[in-house]
Scaffold this motif. Structure first.
Motif, mmCIF file in Angstrom:
data_model
loop_
_atom_site.group_PDB
_atom_site.id
_atom_site.type_symbol
_atom_site.label_atom_id
_atom_site.label_comp_id
_atom_site.label_asym_id
_atom_site.label_seq_id
_atom_site.Cartn_x
_atom_site.Cartn_y
_atom_site.Cartn_z
ATOM 1 N N ARG A 6 0.828 -1.211 0.000
ATOM 2 C CA ARG A 6 0.000 0.000 0.000
ATOM 3 C C ARG A 6 0.856 1.251 0.000
ATOM 4 O O ARG A 6 0.587 2.195 -0.748
ATOM 5 N N VAL A 48 0.888 4.138 -2.850
ATOM 6 C CA VAL A 48 0.620 5.567 -2.640
ATOM 7 C C VAL A 48 1.829 6.394 -3.095
ATOM 8 O O VAL A 48 1.682 7.409 -3.790
ATOM 9 N N SER A 60 1.941 6.602 -6.793
ATOM 10 C CA SER A 60 0.918 7.508 -7.326
ATOM 11 C C SER A 60 1.449 8.938 -7.352
ATOM 12 O O SER A 60 1.273 9.656 -8.343
ATOM 13 N N THR A 77 4.252 9.248 -10.018
ATOM 14 C CA THR A 77 3.908 9.316 -11.444
ATOM 15 C C THR A 77 4.263 10.685 -12.012
ATOM 16 O O THR A 77 4.478 10.819 -13.216
ATOM 17 N N LEU A 116 8.466 0.774 -7.450
ATOM 18 C CA LEU A 116 7.778 0.274 -8.652
ATOM 19 C C LEU A 116 7.913 -1.240 -8.766
ATOM 20 O O LEU A 116 6.920 -1.952 -8.938
ATOM 21 N N HIS A 171 6.084 -3.130 -5.911
ATOM 22 C CA HIS A 171 4.632 -3.114 -6.111
ATOM 23 C C HIS A 171 4.248 -4.052 -7.264
ATOM 24 O O HIS A 171 3.228 -4.733 -7.206
#
Lengths: 139, 130
Positions: A36, A40, A43, A46, A86, A89
């Motif tokens: 998680r 986050v 995100s 990005t 990256l 995940h």
């Protein structure tokens, strides 16, 4: 369902699960929350990808500025962390897809796949940075 | 089965979100799509390191490469918005939850759009030969 004490009918205030403060941290639970956190962080991260594309579209000066920004030591450090987040995940996400298919729930398997996700993520991170450094011709 | 409702009535209810499996399913679909797309994007970034600015325009502006990047951006931001939504729904409550959910959806759309327009600009630039 709300539970009552059976006599007065009033609600019994029981602690809510999961009782994180009394659990001994386990590999599987730590990897789960790391998934998680990495999600986050990625995100927000990005923005790195979009900045890269925006700089290319904006012209040679903006492109050079972006390169200077990413090749500074703090830029490299952030990009390195970004790369690991990256790949972690990604690898742990593949683990999740197997769980979604109903496979790999046995305790031993779940721990082994977790260790594998970490090892593969570290290997991919260093692999990509090795490729990046050989592409630009060394440190 | 203790429920007196017919399976159709239950399906029509589609759970508390009234969407059934849609969110869960889209998260998985975008996750699977992200596996090859992330690999392709990393490959493109590594290739871009081998060349100068003109070379990067030539690479990123190639319609096939640009198309892969646009697909990646769309899929990535969809996946990120779905994931952030779950995290917010788990940890944030009350009015702040709704504000954050709206903020996340709006910013995901905005940032993705900047990326996609950038790629289109580079494709056009390469095609016009400037």
């Amino acid at each position: 369902m709300a539970t009552s004490d059976g006599k007065s009918g009033s609600r019994v205030e029981r602690p809510l699960s999961p009782h994180l403060q009394v659990y001994r941290p386990q590999l599987t639970s730590m990897l789960s929350i790391l998934h998680r956190i990495a999600g986050v962080a990625l995100s927000v991260g990005t923005i790195v990808l979009i900045y890269w594309l925006f700089a290319i579209a904006s012209g040679p000066e903006a492109f050079a500025q972006m390169q200077a920004c990413f090749s500074s030591w703090i830029g490299r450090l952030l990009l390195f962390g970004w790369t690991f987040a990256l790949f972690y995940h990604l690898c742990n996400g593949i683990r999740h897809l197997f769980w979604d298919a109903g496979k790999g729930y046995e305790l031993g398997t779940a721990s082994k796949s977790g260790v594998a996700a970490i090892i593969v993520a570290i290997a991919l991170t260093f692999g990509v940075w090795f490729c990046a450094y050989s592409a630009v011709g060394g440190l | 089965m203790s429920s007196m409702r017919s399976p159709l009535a239950r399906v029509k209810g589609l759970g508390s979100a009234k969407e059934g499996l849609h969110h869960w399913w889209m998260q998985r679909i975008t996750a699977i799509a992200n596996i090859p797309l992330v690999a392709a994007a990393i490959w493109i970034v590594l290739l871009s390191l081998r060349t100068d600015y003109a070379g990067v325009i030539n690479l990123v502006g190639h319609p096939c490469v640009g198309a892969i990047l646009i697909l990646f951006i769309a899929n990535l931001f969809y996946h990120a918005a779905l994931g952030l939504q779950v995290v917010i729904e788990d940890y944030v409550h009350g009015a702040a939850k709704f504000l954050l959910l709206i903020f996340v959806k709006f910013s995901a759309a905005l940032i993705a759009m900047i990326g996609i327009v950038s790629v289109i600009v580079v494709i056009v630039e390469r095609a016009s030969g400037s």
